[in-house]
Design a protein around this motif. Structure first.
Motif, PDB file in Angstrom:
ATOM      1  N   MET A  65       0.919  -1.111   0.112  1.00 29.92           N
ATOM      2  CA  MET A  65      -0.164  -0.051  -0.076  1.00 29.92           C
ATOM      3  C   MET A  65       0.732   1.247   0.141  1.00 29.92           C
ATOM      4  N   MET A  66       0.903   1.687  -1.231  1.00 26.41           N
ATOM      5  CA  MET A  66       1.731   3.221  -1.390  1.00 26.41           C
ATOM      6  C   MET A  66       1.086   4.288  -0.764  1.00 26.41           C
ATOM      7  N   SER A  67       1.874   5.172  -0.283  1.00 29.50           N
ATOM      8  CA  SER A  67       1.333   6.562   0.148  1.00 29.50           C
ATOM      9  C   SER A  67       1.585   7.457  -0.948  1.00 29.50           C
ATOM     10  N   THR A  68       0.578   8.165  -1.570  1.00 31.83           N
ATOM     11  CA  THR A  68       0.985   9.071  -2.428  1.00 31.83           C
ATOM     12  C   THR A  68       0.175  10.354  -2.288  1.00 31.83           C
ATOM     13  N   PRO A  72      -3.907   6.779  -0.727  1.00 30.71           N
ATOM     14  CA  PRO A  72      -3.253   5.586  -1.062  1.00 30.71           C
ATOM     15  C   PRO A  72      -3.436   4.846  -2.220  1.00 30.71           C
ATOM     16  N   TRP A  73      -2.313   3.995  -2.757  1.00 29.22           N
ATOM     17  CA  TRP A  73      -2.649   3.326  -4.121  1.00 29.22           C
ATOM     18  C   TRP A  73      -1.774   1.899  -3.763  1.00 29.22           C
ATOM     19  N   LYS A  74      -2.623   0.740  -4.057  1.00 28.21           N
ATOM     20  CA  LYS A  74      -2.016  -0.623  -3.941  1.00 28.21           C
ATOM     21  C   LYS A  74      -1.258  -1.015  -4.924  1.00 28.21           C
ATOM     22  N   ALA A  75      -0.014  -1.198  -4.886  1.00 29.39           N
ATOM     23  CA  ALA A  75       0.826  -1.872  -5.878  1.00 29.39           C
ATOM     24  C   ALA A  75       0.918  -3.291  -5.625  1.00 29.39           C
ATOM     25  N   GLY A  76      -0.017  -3.962  -6.472  1.00 32.08           N
ATOM     26  CA  GLY A  76      -0.005  -5.412  -6.354  1.00 32.08           C
ATOM     27  C   GLY A  76       0.634  -6.442  -7.136  1.00 32.08           C
ATOM     28  N   ASN A  77       1.207  -7.368  -6.541  1.00 32.91           N
ATOM     29  CA  ASN A  77       1.962  -8.390  -7.422  1.00 32.91           C
ATOM     30  C   ASN A  77       3.176  -7.999  -8.148  1.00 32.91           C
ATOM     31  N   TYR A  78       4.058  -7.202  -7.255  1.00 29.35           N
ATOM     32  CA  TYR A  78       5.511  -6.862  -7.944  1.00 29.35           C
ATOM     33  C   TYR A  78       6.412  -7.758  -7.190  1.00 29.35           C
ATOM     34  N   LEU A  79       7.611  -7.911  -7.864  1.00 27.34           N
ATOM     35  CA  LEU A  79       8.562  -8.583  -7.623  1.00 27.34           C
ATOM     36  C   LEU A  79       9.188  -7.972  -6.151  1.00 27.34           C
ATOM     37  N   GLN A  80       9.651  -8.454  -5.358  1.00 26.89           N
ATOM     38  CA  GLN A  80      10.299  -7.765  -4.028  1.00 26.89           C
ATOM     39  C   GLN A  80      11.366  -6.828  -4.504  1.00 26.89           C
TER      40      GLN A  80
END
Length: 94
Positions: A65-68, A72-80
């Motif tokens: 969950m990114m703070s912009t 808030p905006w969810k960055a889903g399924n990203y490589l760590q």
């Protein structure tokens, strides 16, 4: 791949991220630039690319969950690897 992040970690993105590049670009939406802060919501170890890893484990994916500026905006399924843990002092050490 070794799991470097865990649920609840505060992280920063190491490169620009976006939910869907094709949709975002067609609508004129900008990516979240490098250095934004977020909180890890979930960590998933997979079998993907396990045969190429020395430890025999696959890729690790995270939801953050990114703070912009716009909320808030969810960055889903990203490589760590797209995220780095933010170092912080433990209260007893401060």
């Amino acid at each position: 791949m070794k799991i470097k992040l865990k649920k609840g970690d505060i992280v920063t993105n190491t490169s620009a991220i976006r939910s869907n590049p094709v949709v975002c670009e067609s609508r004129g939406w900008s990516p979240i630039e490098r250095g934004a802060v977020g909180v890890v919501l979930e960590v998933r170890q997979t079998n993907l690319n396990a045969s190429y890893s020395k430890d025999g484990k696959g890729d690790v994916y995270v939801d953050v969950m990114m703070s912009t500026e716009v909320g808030p905006w969810k960055a889903g399924n990203y490589l760590q690897g797209f995220f780095s843990k933010v170092p912080h002092a433990i209260p007893a050490e401060a």
